[in-house]
Design a protein around this motif. Sequence first.
Motif, PDB file in Angstrom:
ATOM      1  N   TYR A   5       0.807  -1.219   0.000  1.00 38.29           N
ATOM      2  CA  TYR A   5       0.000   0.000   0.000  1.00 38.29           C
ATOM      3  C   TYR A   5       0.842   1.271   0.000  1.00 38.29           C
ATOM      4  N   CYS A   6       2.142   1.122   0.052  1.00 33.43           N
ATOM      5  CA  CYS A   6       3.033   2.282   0.121  1.00 33.43           C
ATOM      6  C   CYS A   6       3.630   2.604  -1.241  1.00 33.43           C
ATOM      7  N   THR A   7       2.778   2.694  -2.222  1.00 36.92           N
ATOM      8  CA  THR A   7       3.247   3.092  -3.545  1.00 36.92           C
ATOM      9  C   THR A   7       3.612   4.572  -3.490  1.00 36.92           C
ATOM     10  N   PRO A   8       4.481   5.034  -4.368  1.00 36.70           N
ATOM     11  CA  PRO A   8       4.802   6.469  -4.354  1.00 36.70           C
ATOM     12  C   PRO A   8       3.555   7.353  -4.461  1.00 36.70           C
ATOM     13  N   GLN A   9       2.582   6.927  -5.258  1.00 36.63           N
ATOM     14  CA  GLN A   9       1.360   7.718  -5.394  1.00 36.63           C
ATOM     15  C   GLN A   9       0.590   7.781  -4.071  1.00 36.63           C
ATOM     16  N   ASN A  10       0.412   6.634  -3.413  1.00 36.70           N
ATOM     17  CA  ASN A  10      -0.302   6.624  -2.131  1.00 36.70           C
ATOM     18  C   ASN A  10       0.433   7.435  -1.077  1.00 36.70           C
ATOM     19  N   VAL A  11       1.747   7.282  -1.033  1.00 39.95           N
ATOM     20  CA  VAL A  11       2.538   8.019  -0.040  1.00 39.95           C
ATOM     21  C   VAL A  11       2.406   9.516  -0.281  1.00 39.95           C
ATOM     22  N   TYR A  12       2.522   9.933  -1.543  1.00 36.72           N
ATOM     23  CA  TYR A  12       2.418  11.358  -1.849  1.00 36.72           C
ATOM     24  C   TYR A  12       1.019  11.892  -1.534  1.00 36.72           C
ATOM     25  N   LEU A  13      -0.014  11.181  -1.959  1.00 36.25           N
ATOM     26  CA  LEU A  13      -1.379  11.656  -1.720  1.00 36.25           C
ATOM     27  C   LEU A  13      -1.693  11.727  -0.228  1.00 36.25           C
ATOM     28  N   PHE A  14      -1.236  10.736   0.514  1.00 39.08           N
ATOM     29  CA  PHE A  14      -1.473  10.729   1.957  1.00 39.08           C
ATOM     30  C   PHE A  14      -0.746  11.906   2.609  1.00 39.08           C
ATOM     31  N   TYR A  15       0.509  12.094   2.237  1.00 34.78           N
ATOM     32  CA  TYR A  15       1.279  13.212   2.781  1.00 34.78           C
ATOM     33  C   TYR A  15       0.626  14.544   2.405  1.00 34.78           C
ATOM     34  N   HIS A  16       0.276  14.696   1.144  1.00 29.77           N
ATOM     35  CA  HIS A  16      -0.322  15.949   0.676  1.00 29.77           C
ATOM     36  C   HIS A  16      -1.628  16.243   1.423  1.00 29.77           C
ATOM     37  N   ALA A  17      -2.459  15.229   1.585  1.00 27.43           N
ATOM     38  CA  ALA A  17      -3.737  15.427   2.275  1.00 27.43           C
ATOM     39  C   ALA A  17      -3.519  15.810   3.736  1.00 27.43           C
ATOM     40  N   ILE A  18      -2.618  15.123   4.406  1.00 26.80           N
ATOM     41  CA  ILE A  18      -2.409  15.357   5.838  1.00 26.80           C
ATOM     42  C   ILE A  18      -1.677  16.681   6.093  1.00 26.80           C
ATOM     43  N   ILE A  19      -0.662  16.976   5.309  1.00 28.09           N
ATOM     44  CA  ILE A  19       0.161  18.156   5.573  1.00 28.09           C
ATOM     45  C   ILE A  19      -0.398  19.415   4.912  1.00 28.09           C
ATOM     46  N   ASN A  20      -0.792  19.321   3.657  1.00 32.29           N
ATOM     47  CA  ASN A  20      -1.180  20.523   2.918  1.00 32.29           C
ATOM     48  C   ASN A  20      -2.674  20.833   2.952  1.00 32.29           C
ATOM     49  N   CYS A  21      -3.507  19.849   3.183  1.00 29.74           N
ATOM     50  CA  CYS A  21      -4.954  20.078   3.132  1.00 29.74           C
ATOM     51  C   CYS A  21      -5.617  20.057   4.506  1.00 29.74           C
ATOM     52  N   PHE A  22      -5.025  19.391   5.438  1.00 26.82           N
ATOM     53  CA  PHE A  22      -5.609  19.253   6.767  1.00 26.82           C
ATOM     54  C   PHE A  22      -5.067  20.367   7.659  1.00 26.82           C
ATOM     55  N   PRO A  23      -5.910  21.030   8.439  1.00 27.25           N
ATOM     56  CA  PRO A  23      -5.452  22.208   9.190  1.00 27.25           C
ATOM     57  C   PRO A  23      -4.695  21.919  10.482  1.00 27.25           C
ATOM     58  N   GLY A  24      -4.190  20.721  10.655  1.00 27.75           N
ATOM     59  CA  GLY A  24      -3.442  20.406  11.870  1.00 27.75           C
ATOM     60  C   GLY A  24      -2.032  20.967  11.824  1.00 27.75           C
ATOM     61  N   ARG A  25      -1.476  21.195  13.001  1.00 26.08           N
ATOM     62  CA  ARG A  25      -0.101  21.679  13.118  1.00 26.08           C
ATOM     63  C   ARG A  25       0.730  20.535  13.694  1.00 26.08           C
ATOM     64  N   TYR A  26       1.648  20.033  12.914  1.00 29.58           N
ATOM     65  CA  TYR A  26       2.453  18.885  13.324  1.00 29.58           C
ATOM     66  C   TYR A  26       3.775  19.380  13.886  1.00 29.58           C
ATOM     67  N   LYS A  27       3.955  19.196  15.177  1.00 32.15           N
ATOM     68  CA  LYS A  27       5.160  19.682  15.847  1.00 32.15           C
ATOM     69  C   LYS A  27       6.271  18.645  15.852  1.00 32.15           C
ATOM     70  N   ALA A  28       5.918  17.380  16.043  1.00 36.78           N
ATOM     71  CA  ALA A  28       6.931  16.328  16.070  1.00 36.78           C
ATOM     72  C   ALA A  28       6.266  14.976  15.853  1.00 36.78           C
ATOM     73  N   ILE A  29       6.989  14.109  15.174  1.00 34.20           N
ATOM     74  CA  ILE A  29       6.548  12.731  14.977  1.00 34.20           C
ATOM     75  C   ILE A  29       7.701  11.845  15.425  1.00 34.20           C
ATOM     76  N   HIS A  30       7.424  11.007  16.401  1.00 30.93           N
ATOM     77  CA  HIS A  30       8.436  10.111  16.958  1.00 30.93           C
ATOM     78  C   HIS A  30       8.094   8.684  16.547  1.00 30.93           C
ATOM     79  N   VAL A  31       9.042   8.018  15.914  1.00 27.96           N
ATOM     80  CA  VAL A  31       8.839   6.656  15.427  1.00 27.96           C
ATOM     81  C   VAL A  31       9.687   5.718  16.278  1.00 27.96           C
ATOM     82  N   ILE A  32       9.033   4.686  16.824  1.00 29.58           N
ATOM     83  CA  ILE A  32       9.761   3.696  17.622  1.00 29.58           C
ATOM     84  C   ILE A  32       9.591   2.317  16.999  1.00 29.58           C
ATOM     85  N   HIS A  33      10.525   1.434  17.322  1.00 27.24           N
ATOM     86  CA  HIS A  33      10.548   0.056  16.819  1.00 27.24           C
ATOM     87  C   HIS A  33      10.617   0.021  15.294  1.00 27.24           C
ATOM     88  N   GLU A  34      11.534   0.783  14.757  1.00 33.51           N
ATOM     89  CA  GLU A  34      11.685   0.851  13.303  1.00 33.51           C
ATOM     90  C   GLU A  34      12.032  -0.524  12.736  1.00 33.51           C
TER      91      GLU A  34
END
Length: 157
Positions: free
Chosen positions: A50-79
């Motif tokens: 499900y992580c095709t470049p198109q899906n990744v880009y669309l998901f990122y674009h929707a969350i970052i550019n279209c959604f009015p949330g302010r993302y301060k930090a994202i912490h990823v564990i158990h990589e």
Amino acid sequence: KWDPKVLPFPHFKQLVIMFLSQLLRDPVAQITGFKAIYDVQGTSPWHLKYCTPQNVYLFYHAIINCFPGRYKAIHVIHESLPMKIVWNLMKPFLSEKMRNRIYFHSNCEELLDIFPSSIIPTKYGGNLQESFDIMDFLRTASKECERYTVEGRPNIY
């Protein structure tokens, strides 16, 4: 953990948007923004489908550019290896500002240097005894929406 066999990918995307929309109902989150912890333990090669470049880009674009949330930090564990692949797919789409706000942690104890132990679950070394059930959260939020459809949630602060 998201299981694509149980929850189809289109529904998963809807669930993420619903979850973020509910977080935005809180006036404090509107002002201070989000800090998120993503536990990617158990991510399998099946998720890469499900992580095709198109899906990744669309998901990122929707969350970052279209959604009015302010993302301060994202912490990823158990990589995991699949997560490293996804990160390498996502990195070109991210702005430098966002890339600088994503942190990878080799162990959960590092989270205690960033977040108070009272909001970190015990399985990650914190003191929070509750387990978070997203479906329960969404059911409760849905009931709240029924009560405050037009005016929104009253300011409780």
